[in-house]
Design a protein around this motif. Structure first.
Motif, mmCIF file in Angstrom:
data_model
loop_
_atom_site.group_PDB
_atom_site.id
_atom_site.type_symbol
_atom_site.label_atom_id
_atom_site.label_comp_id
_atom_site.label_asym_id
_atom_site.label_seq_id
_atom_site.Cartn_x
_atom_site.Cartn_y
_atom_site.Cartn_z
ATOM 1 N N THR A 1 8.989 12.486 -18.230
ATOM 2 C CA THR A 1 8.909 11.079 -18.768
ATOM 3 C C THR A 1 9.881 10.194 -17.609
ATOM 4 O O THR A 1 11.086 10.640 -17.616
ATOM 5 C CB THR A 1 9.226 10.751 -20.091
ATOM 6 N N VAL A 2 9.515 9.358 -16.656
ATOM 7 C CA VAL A 2 10.167 8.905 -15.835
ATOM 8 C C VAL A 2 10.190 7.194 -15.931
ATOM 9 O O VAL A 2 9.533 6.670 -16.297
ATOM 10 C CB VAL A 2 9.861 9.482 -14.338
ATOM 11 N N LYS A 3 11.473 7.011 -15.225
ATOM 12 C CA LYS A 3 11.695 5.520 -15.208
ATOM 13 C C LYS A 3 11.656 5.206 -13.712
ATOM 14 O O LYS A 3 12.589 5.682 -12.845
ATOM 15 C CB LYS A 3 13.104 4.856 -15.823
ATOM 16 N N ALA A 4 10.684 4.470 -13.078
ATOM 17 C CA ALA A 4 10.649 4.168 -12.005
ATOM 18 C C ALA A 4 11.679 3.186 -11.324
ATOM 19 O O ALA A 4 12.086 2.414 -12.036
ATOM 20 C CB ALA A 4 9.335 3.494 -11.264
ATOM 21 N N ALA A 5 12.253 3.280 -10.072
ATOM 22 C CA ALA A 5 13.202 2.573 -9.525
ATOM 23 C C ALA A 5 13.092 2.513 -8.357
ATOM 24 O O ALA A 5 12.630 3.364 -7.629
ATOM 25 C CB ALA A 5 14.735 3.004 -9.953
ATOM 26 N N GLN A 6 13.677 1.444 -7.578
ATOM 27 C CA GLN A 6 13.678 1.086 -6.235
ATOM 28 C C GLN A 6 15.055 1.374 -5.536
ATOM 29 O O GLN A 6 16.218 1.037 -6.040
ATOM 30 C CB GLN A 6 13.133 -0.119 -5.647
ATOM 31 N N VAL A 7 14.931 1.971 -4.337
ATOM 32 C CA VAL A 7 16.449 2.122 -3.573
ATOM 33 C C VAL A 7 16.814 0.820 -2.972
ATOM 34 O O VAL A 7 16.008 0.326 -2.301
ATOM 35 C CB VAL A 7 16.287 3.149 -2.521
ATOM 36 N N ILE A 8 18.022 0.406 -3.292
ATOM 37 C CA ILE A 8 18.568 -0.950 -2.911
ATOM 38 C C ILE A 8 19.636 -0.800 -2.061
ATOM 39 O O ILE A 8 20.023 -1.698 -1.195
ATOM 40 C CB ILE A 8 18.766 -1.809 -4.039
ATOM 41 N N ALA B 1 0.856 -0.884 0.027
ATOM 42 C CA ALA B 1 -0.025 0.235 -0.031
ATOM 43 C C ALA B 1 0.894 1.157 -0.034
ATOM 44 O O ALA B 1 0.564 2.300 -0.886
ATOM 45 C CB ALA B 1 -0.994 -0.104 1.166
ATOM 46 N N GLY B 2 1.996 1.236 0.770
ATOM 47 C CA GLY B 2 2.834 2.442 0.852
ATOM 48 C C GLY B 2 3.469 2.694 -0.358
ATOM 49 O O GLY B 2 3.600 3.759 -0.978
ATOM 50 N N ARG B 3 4.072 1.639 -1.274
ATOM 51 C CA ARG B 3 4.495 1.764 -2.455
ATOM 52 C C ARG B 3 3.626 2.368 -3.478
ATOM 53 O O ARG B 3 3.962 3.085 -4.221
ATOM 54 C CB ARG B 3 5.448 0.513 -2.893
ATOM 55 N N THR B 4 2.371 1.627 -3.424
ATOM 56 C CA THR B 4 1.353 2.217 -4.437
ATOM 57 C C THR B 4 1.088 3.617 -4.262
ATOM 58 O O THR B 4 1.006 4.303 -5.245
ATOM 59 C CB THR B 4 -0.019 1.391 -4.131
ATOM 60 N N LYS B 5 1.116 3.976 -2.780
ATOM 61 C CA LYS B 5 0.865 5.594 -2.763
ATOM 62 C C LYS B 5 2.038 6.508 -3.366
ATOM 63 O O LYS B 5 1.945 7.385 -4.007
ATOM 64 C CB LYS B 5 0.606 5.941 -1.271
ATOM 65 N N THR C 1 16.150 10.290 4.433
ATOM 66 C CA THR C 1 16.473 9.340 4.948
ATOM 67 C C THR C 1 15.133 8.075 4.782
ATOM 68 O O THR C 1 15.289 7.095 5.705
ATOM 69 C CB THR C 1 16.506 9.852 6.375
ATOM 70 N N ARG C 2 14.210 8.377 4.006
ATOM 71 C CA ARG C 2 12.938 7.529 3.938
ATOM 72 C C ARG C 2 12.890 7.191 2.529
ATOM 73 O O ARG C 2 11.807 7.088 2.156
ATOM 74 C CB ARG C 2 11.945 8.215 4.712
ATOM 75 N N LEU C 3 13.878 7.224 1.682
ATOM 76 C CA LEU C 3 13.542 7.022 0.256
ATOM 77 C C LEU C 3 13.309 5.655 0.004
ATOM 78 O O LEU C 3 14.074 4.748 0.674
ATOM 79 C CB LEU C 3 14.818 7.640 -0.543
ATOM 80 N N ASP C 4 12.439 5.396 -0.896
ATOM 81 C CA ASP C 4 12.194 3.926 -1.248
ATOM 82 C C ASP C 4 11.944 3.814 -2.693
ATOM 83 O O ASP C 4 12.834 3.144 -3.592
ATOM 84 C CB ASP C 4 10.883 3.497 -0.635
ATOM 85 N N LEU C 5 10.943 4.472 -3.351
ATOM 86 C CA LEU C 5 10.771 4.462 -4.754
ATOM 87 C C LEU C 5 10.944 5.812 -5.345
ATOM 88 O O LEU C 5 10.453 6.950 -4.667
ATOM 89 C CB LEU C 5 9.104 4.227 -5.090
ATOM 90 N N VAL C 6 11.689 6.018 -6.365
ATOM 91 C CA VAL C 6 12.090 7.151 -7.123
ATOM 92 C C VAL C 6 11.639 7.066 -8.551
ATOM 93 O O VAL C 6 11.510 5.954 -9.203
ATOM 94 C CB VAL C 6 13.468 7.675 -6.762
ATOM 95 N N GLY C 7 12.081 8.361 -8.990
ATOM 96 C CA GLY C 7 11.756 8.147 -10.900
ATOM 97 C C GLY C 7 12.859 9.072 -11.309
ATOM 98 O O GLY C 7 13.346 9.896 -10.979
ATOM 99 N N VAL C 8 13.486 8.320 -12.280
ATOM 100 C CA VAL C 8 14.697 9.153 -13.144
ATOM 101 C C VAL C 8 14.065 9.752 -14.347
ATOM 102 O O VAL C 8 13.548 8.949 -15.316
ATOM 103 C CB VAL C 8 15.623 8.126 -13.392
ATOM 104 N N VAL C 9 14.184 10.882 -14.545
ATOM 105 C CA VAL C 9 13.503 11.748 -15.697
ATOM 106 C C VAL C 9 14.338 11.186 -16.821
ATOM 107 O O VAL C 9 15.677 11.726 -17.107
ATOM 108 C CB VAL C 9 13.660 13.146 -15.381
ATOM 109 N N VAL C 10 13.891 10.517 -17.776
ATOM 110 C CA VAL C 10 14.773 9.996 -18.966
ATOM 111 C C VAL C 10 14.369 10.810 -20.181
ATOM 112 O O VAL C 10 15.189 10.914 -21.185
ATOM 113 C CB VAL C 10 14.409 8.537 -19.430
#
Length: 311
Positions: free
Chosen positions: A116-123, A97-101, A262-271
């Motif tokens: 235009t973004v490419k979604a990515a997860q912080v690993i 639910a958190g990632r969906t939001k 300090t709370r990053l999880d899902l980000v988007g790279v502007v392609v």
């Protein structure tokens, strides 16, 4: 044969006497003539029975305890497994639910700005490339990412890509002391340069030392040529403090970033950058308490939504 007949006769007599005594005892009730002998026998044999029971009961109790403990442990293990499964399901549900939001917020930001973004997860986080404030994301050159692309999330500017591998990339966060980006004040278009200060607010040097700025004013990225390393219009943060710099050619302000680094999880790279500068359209709505332009001559003017076409 003689001994066998005598033994059988004796057995029959004993059985008959036993039945006779039982009959007399039952008919006599409490006044039975056998009551006294029975009580005497009980007084003699009772202590022996109690002693035997005292010796046997601990052993029997221990055996029962072992048997019950095994049953209880099995039940406890079952409950523990059920609770663990339930916690995992709840955690998975909350995370989903958190990632969906987060994804919805990021796509809304990208759509408003025309990015235009490419979604990515912080690993991973840390000094992967010698920087003190970096993250690693699970997208790289195989996904079309290159160096100096802007990274955002649903709240605003996260940073820029510095190193790209086939399946991962390193992002320099806007909070890093080595980070610099051009910014612009909402409404009056005053420009300056933002620098990270770790966990402290960002430091902004406005080029105009007489710029009209106050706490609560908001800033966005100014943008770079061809959108590298920064696309225009990405929310940066809110002015927290205006430092006194009399006689200086520039004006220094401290800005609280929109992004929680300090709370990053899902980000988007502007392609792909926007075709037109979105200006202030990507900023969040102004709170109702401070949105009255009539009562506040310095209240920001809402910009029209930009064209969201793609290159």
């Amino acid at each position: 044969m003689r001994d066998t007949r005598e033994s059988r006769l004796l057995l029959v007599l004993l059985v008959a006497v036993a039945f006779a005594l039982i009959t007399v005892d039952i008919k006599g009730g409490q006044d039975s003539p056998l009551g006294a002998p029975r009580r005497a026998a009980a007084s003699v044999l009772g202590p022996v029975e109690n002693a035997a029971a005292g010796a046997v009961d601990p052993v029997a109790g221990y055996i029962r305890a072992i048997r019950d403990a095994s049953t209880h442990q099995q039940r406890l293990d079952q409950i523990t497994r059920e609770n663990t499964d339930l916690r995992q399901k709840l955690a998975s549900s909350d995370a989903a639910a958190g990632r969906t939001k987060q994804l919805d917020d990021m796509l809304r930001t990208a759509g408003t700005g025309g990015y235009t973004v490419k979604a990515a997860q912080v690993i991973a986080i840390g000094a992967a490339q010698g920087f003190s404030w970096t993250i690693t994301i699970d997208a790289g050159s195989d996904d079309g990412l290159t160096r100096d692309m802007t990274v955002i999330d649903g709240q605003g500017l996260v940073g820029r890509i510095t190193t790209v591998a086939p399946t991962t990339s390193t992002v320099l966060l806007a909070s890093d002391p080595g980070f610099t980006a051009g910014v612009r004040l909402e409404g009056n278009n005053e420009i300056g340069f933002a620098a990270g200060q770790g966990a402290s607010p960002m430091r902004i040097e406005l080029l105009n030392g007489r710029a009209q700025v106050k706490a609560g004013d908001r800033l966005v990225t100014f943008g770079s040529q061809s959108g590298r390393p920064f696309v225009p219009g990405v929310p940066v943060g809110t002015v927290k403090e205006v430092q006194a710099t009399p006689g200086q050619l520039t004006k220094t302000v401290l800005v609280e970033p929109y992004v929680q680094f300090t709370r990053l999880d899902l980000v988007g790279v502007v392609v792909v950058p926007p075709r037109t500068d979105p200006r202030d359209a990507v900023l969040p709505p102004v709170p109702a308490a401070s949105s009255g332009a009539a009562g506040n001559p310095q209240a920001p003017i809402a910009a029209a939504p930009p064209t969201t076409g793609r290159n």
